[in-house]
Design a protein around this motif. Sequence first.
Motif, PDB file in Angstrom:
ATOM      1  N   TRP A  35      13.709  11.184  -6.696  1.00 55.28           N
ATOM      2  CA  TRP A  35      12.734  10.081  -6.751  1.00 55.28           C
ATOM      3  C   TRP A  35      12.415   9.749  -8.198  1.00 55.28           C
ATOM      4  N   TRP A  37       9.547   8.518 -10.058  1.00 50.47           N
ATOM      5  CA  TRP A  37       8.462   9.089 -10.887  1.00 50.47           C
ATOM      6  C   TRP A  37       8.388  10.597 -10.746  1.00 50.47           C
ATOM      7  N   ASP A  38       8.827  11.119  -9.610  1.00 53.69           N
ATOM      8  CA  ASP A  38       8.907  12.588  -9.503  1.00 53.69           C
ATOM      9  C   ASP A  38       9.798  13.134 -10.615  1.00 53.69           C
ATOM     10  N   TYR A  83      15.763  12.733   6.044  1.00 55.07           N
ATOM     11  CA  TYR A  83      14.805  11.747   5.514  1.00 55.07           C
ATOM     12  C   TYR A  83      15.073  10.358   6.084  1.00 55.07           C
ATOM     13  N   GLN A 108       9.387   2.403  -8.570  1.00 56.66           N
ATOM     14  CA  GLN A 108       8.185   3.256  -8.612  1.00 56.66           C
ATOM     15  C   GLN A 108       7.590   3.209 -10.015  1.00 56.66           C
ATOM     16  N   GLY A 168       3.612   4.310  -5.281  1.00 52.69           N
ATOM     17  CA  GLY A 168       3.584   5.774  -5.306  1.00 52.69           C
ATOM     18  C   GLY A 168       2.437   6.313  -4.472  1.00 52.69           C
ATOM     19  N   ASP A 170       1.314   5.720  -1.417  1.00 56.79           N
ATOM     20  CA  ASP A 170       1.918   4.994  -0.296  1.00 56.79           C
ATOM     21  C   ASP A 170       0.985   4.317   0.703  1.00 56.79           C
ATOM     22  N   TYR A 360      -2.787  12.207   3.380  1.00 58.16           N
ATOM     23  CA  TYR A 360      -1.879  11.640   2.384  1.00 58.16           C
ATOM     24  C   TYR A 360      -2.629  10.953   1.245  1.00 58.16           C
ATOM     25  N   TRP A 361      -2.404   9.656   1.009  1.00 57.45           N
ATOM     26  CA  TRP A 361      -3.041   9.006  -0.136  1.00 57.45           C
ATOM     27  C   TRP A 361      -4.368   8.344   0.237  1.00 57.45           C
TER      28      TRP A 361
END
Length: 437
Positions: A35, A37-38, A83, A108, A168, A170, A360-361
Amino acid sequence: MYSTDQLRNHFTAVLNDNWQDGFTIPCQGLYPFQWFWDSGFIALGWAHLDMDRAKQEILALLKGQWSNGFIPHIVFHNPSDSYYPGPEVYRADLSEHAPEIPTSGITQPPVTGFVLQDMFRISGNSQELLFFIDSIYDQVFANHQYFYENRDPNMEGLVYICHNWEAGTDNTPVWDLIWDTFSVPEYQLNRKDTKLIDASHRPSDAEYRYYIHLVELFKSWNYQDDLIAEQCPFLIQDPLFNSMLIASNRSLIWLGELLGRDQQVEQLRAWTELAVQGMNDKLYDPDLKGYVYYDLRGERKLPYLSSSSFAPLMAQIPSASQADEMIGHLCGGRFGGKDQENFLCASFDPLSEWFESSRYWRGPVWINLNWIIYKGLRNYQLNTEAEQIKKDTLDLLTKYGCFEYFEPSREMNEGLKAGYGGNNFSWSAALGLDLLN
Ligand code: 2M8
């Protein structure tokens, strides 16, 4: 509970386990590819352990770069069926700009610029690393050029995102307001995440249908930026995304000066000046005392606070007095709680009716946002708040290990079920390592 040495060993083991011979996956099973930004945050972790791997991480990401400078949010280096959605859903090959290697077709937050500057610092300003940076500088610059030339239709220095996954963050509750503006078909989903992780900690199927619908629209337009700008129902100026771009601009300016890249530096300065002005004029909300999203399609501010509201500190966007106003939300404020009953920093306003502490976010603490805010607070010498967020971050990692996200409430943390999502998560380990150094 780990000691500092054990913690360092644990972080190292997580990164080693997730290393895939050339790049690092965010987490086994849940996220089996690379990914965008990861990879930046992970490269910082590697920089402390093995600089060669840090360089390989960045080079592997750039293998996925498109010919127009765009960097996709996933590079599918290897096949995997754990995935969804995979390359067959994205069909990046529909774009005339796509590379040979399969990638997604959305992007991202562009962190690579400031990651390179940090790698250089961690290397002790090594000449060899500077040669490496020189060798990829044009590619990273081309990515910034792509953003400013294709995603700023009003020429106001602020680029848009056209998909929630580009943020990012999500499923931040703010997107609900956008989903309310259009409807989508009943797509058959083939989700894998909810088979691996408690579904109540992930986005809903109804939300996923919106995510897939946007990808279907992009495919029908062959990923052409002008059509996306004209017609996409999700077109957002995001304070986190723009802050990462501006922080990376600043790093590319600093590095470009060392490398004698006068023209590129001049261009980066012009973008940055306009961008900082745009951020302060358009995205700073003086009533809320923080930066918020702007919906370009609906022409409206989305006035809600999230951890993204504090990201501009890292890119030195707020004035000192704005920064002072903003930190009122942290220690003793709505994010920390009156008696500091929350770990910093919840991903969404804990006092909002939409806040969900484990989903999550929509509420949990994320290590990368904490790291971004920590760096920002340090920029303004706001040391009390900086030390609090650093301590909270390391306390969570120490208590529970490298989870993907964490329960903000200290009281609920007593119940021990406080680390959520994937375990042995790479950026939690990498940034934990960076905070320890
Ligand atoms: C999460 O997003 C992916 C889609 O990109 C997903 O849920 O499938 C987000 O937390 C994102 O910020 C992160 O980069 C990605 C991989 O860790 O997972």
